[in-house]
Design an enzyme around this catalytic site. Sequence first.
Site, PDB file in Angstrom:
ATOM      1  N   TYR A  90       0.848  -1.199   0.000  1.00 44.33           N
ATOM      2  CA  TYR A  90       0.000   0.000   0.000  1.00 44.33           C
ATOM      3  C   TYR A  90       0.886   1.252   0.000  1.00 44.33           C
ATOM      4  O   TYR A  90       0.841   2.089   0.888  1.00 44.33           O
ATOM      5  CB  TYR A  90      -0.938  -0.035   1.217  1.00 44.33           C
ATOM      6  CG  TYR A  90      -2.167   0.834   1.063  1.00 44.33           C
ATOM      7  CD1 TYR A  90      -3.190   0.469   0.198  1.00 44.33           C
ATOM      8  CD2 TYR A  90      -2.289   2.031   1.777  1.00 44.33           C
ATOM      9  CE1 TYR A  90      -4.309   1.267   0.055  1.00 44.33           C
ATOM     10  CE2 TYR A  90      -3.422   2.829   1.638  1.00 44.33           C
ATOM     11  CZ  TYR A  90      -4.421   2.434   0.773  1.00 44.33           C
ATOM     12  OH  TYR A  90      -5.541   3.236   0.626  1.00 44.33           O
ATOM     13  N   GLY A  96      -3.519   4.444  -4.711  1.00 41.31           N
ATOM     14  CA  GLY A  96      -4.310   4.935  -5.851  1.00 41.31           C
ATOM     15  C   GLY A  96      -5.167   3.838  -6.468  1.00 41.31           C
ATOM     16  O   GLY A  96      -6.383   3.999  -6.642  1.00 41.31           O
ATOM     17  N   ARG A 113       2.174  -5.773   5.635  1.00 43.43           N
ATOM     18  CA  ARG A 113       2.646  -6.296   6.923  1.00 43.43           C
ATOM     19  C   ARG A 113       1.999  -5.484   8.039  1.00 43.43           C
ATOM     20  O   ARG A 113       1.865  -4.248   7.929  1.00 43.43           O
ATOM     21  CB  ARG A 113       4.158  -6.322   7.000  1.00 43.43           C
ATOM     22  CG  ARG A 113       4.846  -5.045   6.624  1.00 43.43           C
ATOM     23  CD  ARG A 113       6.342  -5.246   6.650  1.00 43.43           C
ATOM     24  NE  ARG A 113       7.006  -4.075   6.082  1.00 43.43           N
ATOM     25  CZ  ARG A 113       8.289  -4.006   5.835  1.00 43.43           C
ATOM     26  NH1 ARG A 113       9.064  -5.029   6.096  1.00 43.43           N
ATOM     27  NH2 ARG A 113       8.811  -2.910   5.326  1.00 43.43           N
ATOM     28  N   ASN A 115       0.988  -3.445  11.146  1.00 45.94           N
ATOM     29  CA  ASN A 115       1.517  -2.343  11.953  1.00 45.94           C
ATOM     30  C   ASN A 115       2.688  -1.582  11.336  1.00 45.94           C
ATOM     31  O   ASN A 115       3.322  -0.778  12.004  1.00 45.94           O
ATOM     32  CB  ASN A 115       1.878  -2.822  13.368  1.00 45.94           C
ATOM     33  CG  ASN A 115       0.642  -3.416  14.042  1.00 45.94           C
ATOM     34  OD1 ASN A 115      -0.446  -2.855  13.928  1.00 45.94           O
ATOM     35  ND2 ASN A 115       0.798  -4.562  14.686  1.00 45.94           N
ATOM     36  N   SER A 118       2.430   1.274   5.998  1.00 41.91           N
ATOM     37  CA  SER A 118       1.326   1.073   5.050  1.00 41.91           C
ATOM     38  C   SER A 118       0.052   0.603   5.752  1.00 41.91           C
ATOM     39  O   SER A 118      -1.056   0.964   5.356  1.00 41.91           O
ATOM     40  CB  SER A 118       1.705   0.026   4.005  1.00 41.91           C
ATOM     41  OG  SER A 118       2.785   0.472   3.266  1.00 41.91           O
ATOM     42  N   ASP A 152       9.589  -2.949  -5.487  1.00 46.49           N
ATOM     43  CA  ASP A 152      10.222  -3.966  -6.330  1.00 46.49           C
ATOM     44  C   ASP A 152      11.220  -4.806  -5.529  1.00 46.49           C
ATOM     45  O   ASP A 152      11.311  -6.018  -5.721  1.00 46.49           O
ATOM     46  CB  ASP A 152      10.877  -3.296  -7.545  1.00 46.49           C
ATOM     47  CG  ASP A 152       9.820  -2.645  -8.430  1.00 46.49           C
ATOM     48  OD1 ASP A 152       8.878  -3.336  -8.832  1.00 46.49           O
ATOM     49  OD2 ASP A 152       9.920  -1.420  -8.683  1.00 46.49           O
ATOM     50  N   HIS A 176       4.835  -3.296 -12.798  1.00 45.82           N
ATOM     51  CA  HIS A 176       6.164  -3.039 -13.332  1.00 45.82           C
ATOM     52  C   HIS A 176       6.721  -4.384 -13.778  1.00 45.82           C
ATOM     53  O   HIS A 176       6.511  -5.399 -13.090  1.00 45.82           O
ATOM     54  CB  HIS A 176       7.029  -2.460 -12.205  1.00 45.82           C
ATOM     55  CG  HIS A 176       8.253  -1.719 -12.661  1.00 45.82           C
ATOM     56  ND1 HIS A 176       8.500  -1.396 -13.965  1.00 45.82           N
ATOM     57  CD2 HIS A 176       9.296  -1.224 -11.955  1.00 45.82           C
ATOM     58  CE1 HIS A 176       9.639  -0.723 -14.041  1.00 45.82           C
ATOM     59  NE2 HIS A 176      10.152  -0.611 -12.837  1.00 45.82           N
ATOM     60  N   GLU A 296      14.324  31.584 -13.551  1.00 44.66           N
ATOM     61  CA  GLU A 296      14.763  31.351 -14.927  1.00 44.66           C
ATOM     62  C   GLU A 296      15.039  29.870 -15.198  1.00 44.66           C
ATOM     63  O   GLU A 296      15.203  29.467 -16.345  1.00 44.66           O
ATOM     64  CB  GLU A 296      16.010  32.204 -15.197  1.00 44.66           C
ATOM     65  CG  GLU A 296      16.285  32.503 -16.648  1.00 44.66           C
ATOM     66  CD  GLU A 296      15.131  33.230 -17.360  1.00 44.66           C
ATOM     67  OE1 GLU A 296      14.821  32.858 -18.496  1.00 44.66           O
ATOM     68  OE2 GLU A 296      14.531  34.155 -16.760  1.00 44.66           O
TER      69      GLU A 296
HETATM   70  N1  LIG Z   1       5.171   4.921  -7.578  1.00 43.74           N
HETATM   71  C1  LIG Z   1       5.008   5.022  -8.882  1.00 43.74           C
HETATM   72  O1  LIG Z   1       4.944   6.119  -9.432  1.00 43.74           O
HETATM   73  C2  LIG Z   1       4.846   3.776  -9.744  1.00 43.74           C
HETATM   74  C3  LIG Z   1       4.348   3.945 -11.036  1.00 43.74           C
HETATM   75  C4  LIG Z   1       4.107   2.819 -11.801  1.00 43.74           C
HETATM   76  C5  LIG Z   1       4.439   1.572 -11.302  1.00 43.74           C
HETATM   77  N2  LIG Z   1       4.962   1.429 -10.062  1.00 43.74           N
HETATM   78  C6  LIG Z   1       5.257   0.081  -9.558  1.00 43.74           C
HETATM   79  O2  LIG Z   1       4.255  -0.269  -8.612  1.00 43.74           O
HETATM   80  C7  LIG Z   1       4.809  -1.130  -7.610  1.00 43.74           C
HETATM   81  C8  LIG Z   1       4.598  -0.512  -6.235  1.00 43.74           C
HETATM   82  O3  LIG Z   1       5.294   0.721  -6.183  1.00 43.74           O
HETATM   83  P1  LIG Z   1       4.879   1.887  -5.145  1.00 43.74           P
HETATM   84  O4  LIG Z   1       5.662   3.081  -5.533  1.00 43.74           O
HETATM   85  O5  LIG Z   1       3.417   1.955  -5.023  1.00 43.74           O
HETATM   86  O6  LIG Z   1       5.335   1.296  -3.771  1.00 43.74           O
HETATM   87  P2  LIG Z   1       6.732   1.383  -3.008  1.00 43.74           P
HETATM   88  O7  LIG Z   1       6.767   2.650  -2.271  1.00 43.74           O
HETATM   89  O8  LIG Z   1       7.854   1.048  -3.897  1.00 43.74           O
HETATM   90  O9  LIG Z   1       6.461   0.124  -2.031  1.00 43.74           O
HETATM   91  C9  LIG Z   1       5.761   0.285  -0.869  1.00 43.74           C
HETATM   92  C10 LIG Z   1       5.162  -0.983  -0.314  1.00 43.74           C
HETATM   93  O10 LIG Z   1       6.110  -2.050  -0.181  1.00 43.74           O
HETATM   94  C11 LIG Z   1       6.024  -2.528   1.174  1.00 43.74           C
HETATM   95  N3  LIG Z   1       7.291  -3.115   1.601  1.00 43.74           N
HETATM   96  C12 LIG Z   1       8.526  -2.607   1.479  1.00 43.74           C
HETATM   97  N4  LIG Z   1       9.448  -3.475   1.982  1.00 43.74           N
HETATM   98  C13 LIG Z   1       8.729  -4.570   2.408  1.00 43.74           C
HETATM   99  C14 LIG Z   1       9.096  -5.820   2.965  1.00 43.74           C
HETATM  100  N5  LIG Z   1      10.369  -6.142   3.193  1.00 43.74           N
HETATM  101  N6  LIG Z   1       8.111  -6.692   3.277  1.00 43.74           N
HETATM  102  C15 LIG Z   1       6.807  -6.396   3.054  1.00 43.74           C
HETATM  103  N7  LIG Z   1       6.403  -5.218   2.506  1.00 43.74           N
HETATM  104  C16 LIG Z   1       7.355  -4.334   2.173  1.00 43.74           C
HETATM  105  C17 LIG Z   1       5.675  -1.287   1.994  1.00 43.74           C
HETATM  106  O11 LIG Z   1       5.116  -1.684   3.227  1.00 43.74           O
HETATM  107  P3  LIG Z   1       5.547  -0.987   4.618  1.00 43.74           P
HETATM  108  O12 LIG Z   1       4.871   0.343   4.683  1.00 43.74           O
HETATM  109  O13 LIG Z   1       5.057  -1.946   5.620  1.00 43.74           O
HETATM  110  O14 LIG Z   1       7.047  -0.803   4.571  1.00 43.74           O
HETATM  111  C18 LIG Z   1       4.667  -0.620   1.066  1.00 43.74           C
HETATM  112  O15 LIG Z   1       3.378  -1.137   1.245  1.00 43.74           O
HETATM  113  C19 LIG Z   1       6.273  -1.307  -7.965  1.00 43.74           C
HETATM  114  O16 LIG Z   1       6.392  -2.458  -8.765  1.00 43.74           O
HETATM  115  C20 LIG Z   1       6.568  -0.070  -8.794  1.00 43.74           C
HETATM  116  O17 LIG Z   1       7.662  -0.206  -9.669  1.00 43.74           O
HETATM  117  C21 LIG Z   1       5.148   2.509  -9.257  1.00 43.74           C
END
Ligand SMILES: NC(=O)c1ccc[n+]([C@@H]2O[C@H](COP(=O)([O-])OP(=O)(O)OC[C@H]3O[C@@H](n4cnc5c(N)ncnc54)[C@H](OP(=O)(O)O)[C@@H]3O)[C@@H](O)[C@H]2O)c1
Length: 400
Positions: A90, A96, A113, A115, A118, A152, A176, A296
Amino acid sequence: MASRTFIRALRSNVVRQIATPVQRRTIATAFIAARATVAVAPRIPALIQKRGIKTIDFAGVKEDVYERADWPREKLLEYFKNDTLALIGYGSQGHGQGLNLRDNGLNVIIGVRKNGASWNDAIQDGWVPGTNLFGIDEAISKGTIIMNLLSDAAQSETWPAIKPQLTKGKTLYFSHGFSPVFKDLTKVEVPSDIDVILVAPKGSGRTVRTLFKNGRGINSSIAVWQDVTGKAKEKAIALAVAVGSGYMYETTFEKEVYSDLYGERGCLMGGIHGMFLAQYEVLRERGHSPSEAFNETVEEATQSLYPLIGGNGMDWMFAACSTTARRGAIDWTVKFKDTLKPVFNELYDSVKTGKETIRSLEYNSDPDYRKKYEAELEEIRNLEIWRAGKAVRSLRPENN
Ligand SMILES: NC(=O)c1ccc[n+]([C@@H]2O[C@H](COP(=O)([O-])OP(=O)(O)OC[C@H]3O[C@@H](n4cnc5c(N)ncnc54)[C@H](OP(=O)(O)O)[C@@H]3O)[C@@H](O)[C@H]2O)c1
């Protein structure tokens, strides 16, 4: 459909109306021009229309573009009536896409996960623990379509636990191509008996949400990695509409990930930041004040000229500027292009060979990644250019 001749005539008329009085490019005049472009002269590419799909001539190359018109809400509800969409993660996209799915009335649950940041964000957005908010494993066990929107790096880290839960009949969804395309590095080897699809919105998750709320849709890429049911592409299109896409452009997982990693490191983010910094520093070193250097470099770009490019193209922006500005800009384009092209080639190689993937996996798998990244953002925030920018923005009418 308007003929090309008519559009050209209309356009040149509007260019005359705007360009003649605009002998100096100023923020105000160019802004008026930007609004006029949107209101008066959209460029309409040649198109052949079938229901739900348009064949557009993109500068001589014809491509099919899918549109949401073919997937009204009732049809989406019927199509996914037996599905539970388990959206894992999340962050920006989870927020979104998840909220848009919920507003569209689909059966969507969130898995993150417990607490963590997210989890709390999801609760703030009205997801209810035990009802439509669960731990990752529980959400996957309930889902038929698993939307992997973890970062990722986390997709790779959690894969050994997630893979055994992706049983026959489920669908795996990514936004992605990163994890499957770079499987040698990420170890994300998908099971061979499930559909694997991609919907990659071309913008931040925040924009996915805002455009949806405004009744518009974001452009998204769609792709199929594995089609077991024969329905994978149709599912990708339907899901793209359900998460808030307006137009869907078909690609492959490989092309999506190469272009995306390349673009964000280049013109979209890294390149543009580097260019802003270089121009600003030279102005400051040559005695210009911070406000002048910022106006500028950034303010006029983002508030006046870039919207003109977005509205109707580069020539349109040039035409809305003074003859003096135009002459210099056209001359210097060549030098910038020739200087930067080798850097862009180096960047593309770095993406394709997996170097950028390794860097991302290593950096973002660090348990302290959020802290380290926050420290880097703080450093950027404290650069003189962005502090000057904050002061410039504070003078905007909406901030007063
Ligand atoms: N952001 C963009 O503009 C965008 C655009 C297009 C596609 N994408 C793709 O969409 C996907 C998600 O990207 P995003 O930007 O939304 O998210 P992100 O910020 O890259 O990932 C956040 C999520 O990953 C979780 N997370 C991180 N480390 C973790 C772990 N070790 N174990 C379990 N959960 C973990 C976080 O949970 P916690 O809060 O618990 O850490 C959070 O819910 C990716 O594949 C990205 O490439 C992103």
